[in-house]
Every structure is written in structure tokens, then in C-alpha cells.
Design an enzyme around this catalytic site. Structure first.
Site, PDB file in Angstrom:
ATOM      1  N   ASP A  81      25.834 -94.608 -29.688  1.00 26.67           N
ATOM      2  CA  ASP A  81      26.181 -95.004 -28.323  1.00 26.67           C
ATOM      3  C   ASP A  81      27.449 -94.306 -27.844  1.00 26.67           C
ATOM      4  O   ASP A  81      28.415 -94.151 -28.608  1.00 26.67           O
ATOM      5  CB  ASP A  81      26.376 -96.527 -28.303  1.00 26.67           C
ATOM      6  CG  ASP A  81      26.347 -97.133 -26.923  1.00 26.67           C
ATOM      7  OD1 ASP A  81      25.644 -96.578 -26.056  1.00 26.67           O
ATOM      8  OD2 ASP A  81      27.001 -98.166 -26.717  1.00 26.67           O
ATOM      9  N   HIS A  82      27.466 -93.882 -26.596  1.00 28.05           N
ATOM     10  CA  HIS A  82      28.663 -93.347 -25.925  1.00 28.05           C
ATOM     11  C   HIS A  82      29.399 -92.272 -26.725  1.00 28.05           C
ATOM     12  O   HIS A  82      30.617 -92.332 -26.889  1.00 28.05           O
ATOM     13  CB  HIS A  82      29.640 -94.478 -25.591  1.00 28.05           C
ATOM     14  CG  HIS A  82      29.211 -95.288 -24.417  1.00 28.05           C
ATOM     15  ND1 HIS A  82      29.221 -94.816 -23.123  1.00 28.05           N
ATOM     16  CD2 HIS A  82      28.735 -96.559 -24.335  1.00 28.05           C
ATOM     17  CE1 HIS A  82      28.771 -95.749 -22.307  1.00 28.05           C
ATOM     18  NE2 HIS A  82      28.459 -96.818 -23.015  1.00 28.05           N
ATOM     19  N   HIS A 179      31.467-102.901 -19.228  1.00 32.27           N
ATOM     20  CA  HIS A 179      31.577-103.063 -20.672  1.00 32.27           C
ATOM     21  C   HIS A 179      32.600-104.156 -20.999  1.00 32.27           C
ATOM     22  O   HIS A 179      33.612-104.296 -20.323  1.00 32.27           O
ATOM     23  CB  HIS A 179      32.048-101.758 -21.322  1.00 32.27           C
ATOM     24  CG  HIS A 179      31.023-100.681 -21.322  1.00 32.27           C
ATOM     25  ND1 HIS A 179      31.258 -99.426 -20.812  1.00 32.27           N
ATOM     26  CD2 HIS A 179      29.749-100.649 -21.768  1.00 32.27           C
ATOM     27  CE1 HIS A 179      30.183 -98.675 -20.953  1.00 32.27           C
ATOM     28  NE2 HIS A 179      29.247 -99.403 -21.527  1.00 32.27           N
ATOM     29  N   HIS A 207      23.957-100.801 -19.311  1.00 32.98           N
ATOM     30  CA  HIS A 207      25.105-100.986 -20.204  1.00 32.98           C
ATOM     31  C   HIS A 207      25.902-102.191 -19.716  1.00 32.98           C
ATOM     32  O   HIS A 207      25.783-102.594 -18.563  1.00 32.98           O
ATOM     33  CB  HIS A 207      25.982 -99.736 -20.212  1.00 32.98           C
ATOM     34  CG  HIS A 207      25.419 -98.624 -21.025  1.00 32.98           C
ATOM     35  ND1 HIS A 207      26.034 -98.150 -22.165  1.00 32.98           N
ATOM     36  CD2 HIS A 207      24.293 -97.886 -20.877  1.00 32.98           C
ATOM     37  CE1 HIS A 207      25.306 -97.167 -22.675  1.00 32.98           C
ATOM     38  NE2 HIS A 207      24.248 -96.990 -21.907  1.00 32.98           N
ATOM     39  N   ASN A 229      21.438-102.992 -23.140  1.00 36.72           N
ATOM     40  CA  ASN A 229      22.471-103.039 -24.163  1.00 36.72           C
ATOM     41  C   ASN A 229      23.190-104.388 -24.208  1.00 36.72           C
ATOM     42  O   ASN A 229      23.619-104.899 -23.165  1.00 36.72           O
ATOM     43  CB  ASN A 229      23.524-101.958 -23.909  1.00 36.72           C
ATOM     44  CG  ASN A 229      23.006-100.559 -24.135  1.00 36.72           C
ATOM     45  OD1 ASN A 229      21.814-100.337 -24.300  1.00 36.72           O
ATOM     46  ND2 ASN A 229      23.902 -99.594 -24.150  1.00 36.72           N
ATOM     47  N   VAL A 230      23.332-104.920 -25.412  1.00 37.57           N
ATOM     48  CA  VAL A 230      24.107-106.143 -25.641  1.00 37.57           C
ATOM     49  C   VAL A 230      25.024-105.892 -26.828  1.00 37.57           C
ATOM     50  O   VAL A 230      24.546-105.638 -27.938  1.00 37.57           O
ATOM     51  CB  VAL A 230      23.188-107.356 -25.924  1.00 37.57           C
ATOM     52  CG1 VAL A 230      24.038-108.600 -26.209  1.00 37.57           C
ATOM     53  CG2 VAL A 230      22.238-107.609 -24.774  1.00 37.57           C
ATOM     54  N   THR A 232      29.035-107.009 -26.636  1.00 38.54           N
ATOM     55  CA  THR A 232      30.192-107.903 -26.642  1.00 38.54           C
ATOM     56  C   THR A 232      29.836-109.326 -27.041  1.00 38.54           C
ATOM     57  O   THR A 232      30.569-109.984 -27.787  1.00 38.54           O
ATOM     58  CB  THR A 232      30.864-107.900 -25.257  1.00 38.54           C
ATOM     59  OG1 THR A 232      31.234-106.560 -24.922  1.00 38.54           O
ATOM     60  CG2 THR A 232      32.096-108.780 -25.244  1.00 38.54           C
TER      61      THR A 232
END
Length: 287
Positions: A81-82, A179, A207, A229-230, A232
Site C-alpha cells: 500500500d502507498h 486516512h 482509501h 481499505n480498512v 485504522t
């Protein structure tokens, strides 16, 4: 089966659901995440940041996810990711990741196209899927910070040009998510999503999914979101549970008794989210 982002999003498009992409922050939480997907009969994307991949080991993560995918009979993707550094992306691809994200969202449009295209050319040679990003998603994740004033929404016309020029397999879009947001929920720009979905014929990615209201999931899925996307939410709940366990336990008790309850919380979150992501009330779009 150990598979690719392209393959699982293809199935998601046919059956009109989204694939949950869950960030693993340590090796301990990972098995329960995959077991949760098995219980739901759904594919799963396990994703890591570059720092997590280096902390655990790219090859170790590949071995664990691949072994569990085969043992548990689950379609599982391992996604970086990223990533912004070509060397990190190359390491992930060469060591067995099946999907990578090149994040050029901070770059001028043309530079983002050129660098994303280079990643696509290398990855596709190896059968690895590529996610790109256009527009900027707010908040902070693994050292990448975007201030509220610096957020830029994805423009549909730019999305079309970007997809056609790069050949990416999925596109992360900026429609108001952040995010690291877990104390509040955001208002996603659904009209913009509908415009983008009508403009590009490619799986779209959310995201900052922890900050999205669950009641918005069906509308997002019905308008092309195929990867959600999960991260946190898993991190916060794992840490809270572990802190409570460690505070209450004897210092000479096996560590696994402190970690297992935190892993089980991750299992429950993943199972709950996948149940919503499957979009069970929606029609199937086969053919």
C-alpha cells in the site's frame, strides 16, 4: 488461492460487491483476518505499508499469506500500500507480492502518469496487479500526511486520461475520505463518484475506509468501488484490546494470552466488514 487484485476485483464486478482490503500491522493479526474471510466465503486483500513489510519481511509475509490461502481455501491477495519508491515496489514484486500500489498522487499529473506507467510495465511482466492514485486523500498514514487544505478531489476527465495512459488495474480516488479518521465520519462526495464511475471502466478504490459511514457502503459499491481499505479501525481496536490484556496479566504469563484477544477483535471486525462489503441485497451482474 493466492491470487491478484485484478482477479478478485473481476469477480467483485461480476457479482457487484467490494473486496475488503485490510492493513496488517504485525504478523500476529494476519491469520485471524484470513480465517474471517474464509468464514464469509469471500476473497480478502491483505495489505501492508512499506515499513510493515520491511519490519516483518516481504518474503515472510508472502509465505504466510500464500500458505494460509491454500490451507484455508481462500482467495487472498497480498498488496503493498502507498509505495512511492521504485526499489520498495520492485522488492515486493520480486519477493512474491501479487499486487502493489504506486502512490504518485503528490506529483504533477504528467509525472504521476509516467512513473505509474513504469511500475505497471514492470509489474505486469511478473503477473502482478497495480493500483494507482489520482487526487489526494486527507489525513495521515505511515508518515504520509495531507492537510485538509491540500486535499484535491479526483477529476473525472483526468481519471480517464490517467487510466488510459498508465494501464493500471485499479484506481484509488479522492472523494472526501481521510486516512487515520476514526473519531468521526466523513461525508463522501457521491455525485463525484458517480461521475468518475460513468467515465472510467476500471475498479475504483476507497482509501480511509474507517471514516466512511456504513450506511454509505451500498451506494459506493453500486457505483464501482471494488476495493475498500480498512486499516485504522483494526489498529485502534487491536491496540486497545492488547493494552487491557497486558495491564491485567501476570508478567510471567505467556504473551500469546495477551495477543490472542486482540487478534480475535480483528477477526470480528474483518468478518463484520466483509458481510457489509458483500452487498447481499444487490443484483448480480453476470454477463
Amino acid at each position: 488461492m493466492y491470487t491478484t487484485l485484478k482477479e478478485v476485483t473481476k469477480i467483485a464486478e461480476e457479482l457487484n460487491f467490494t473486496v475488503g482490503a485490510f492493513n496488517a500491522h504485525n504478523l500476529e493479526m494476519l491469520p485471524e483476518m484470513i480465517r474471517a474471510a474464509k468464514e464469509m466465503g469471500a476473497p480478502i486483500i491483505i495489505q501492508t505499508s512499506v515499513d510493515t513489510a520491511k519490519y516483518i519481511g516481504y518474503d515472510v509475509l508472502v509465505s504466510v499469506v500464500k500458505t494460509m490461502a491454500e490451507k484455508e481455501i481462500v482467495d487472498a491477495v497480498l498488496h503493498l500500500d502507498h509505495a512511492r519508491n521504485f526499489d520498495d515496489i520492485k522488492d515486493a514484486i520480486d519477493l512474491g507480492y501479487t499486487s502493489v500500489m504506486y502512490d504518485g498522487s503528490h506529483l504533477p499529473f504528467k509525472e504521476n502518469i509516467l512513473k505509474t506507467k513504469a511500475v505497471v510495465e514492470y509489474a505486469h511482466q511478473k503477473g502482478v496487479s497495480v493500483e494507482g492514485e489520482l487526487g489526494t486523500i486527507g489525513g495521515t498514514e505511515e508518515g504520509i500526511h495531507v492537510a485538509e487544505d491540500d486535499k484535491v478531489y479526483t477529476k473525472p476527465e483526468d481519471a480517464l486520461a490517467f487510466v488510459e495512459a498508465t494501464g493500471i488495474d485499479a484506481l484509488a480516488i479522492a472523494i472526501g475520505t481521510n486516512h487515520g479518521q476514526f473519531k468521526s465520519k466523513t461525508e463522501v462526495n457521491l455525485p463525484l463518484l458517480k461521475e468518475i464511475h460513468a467515465t472510467v471502466d476500471i475498479p475504483l478504490v476507497i482509501h480511509g475506509g474507517t471514516g466512511v459511514k456504513e450506511e454509505d457502503y451500498p451506494e459506493l459499491i453500486n457505483n464501482g468501488i471494488r476495493k475498500f481499505n480498512v486499516g485504522t479501525e483494526l489498529l485502534v481496536q487491536w491496540t486497545k484490546t492488547a493494552k487491557n490484556s497486558f495491564e491485567e496479566t501476570a508478567v510471567n504469563k505467556s504473551l500469546r494470552y495477551n495477543v490472542m484477544p486482540a487478534n480475535e477483535v480483528c477477526h470480528d471486525i474483518v468478518k463484520h466488514k466483509i458481510g457489509l462489503f458483500m452487498n447481499l441485497e444487490s443484483p448480480v451482474r453476470l454477463g
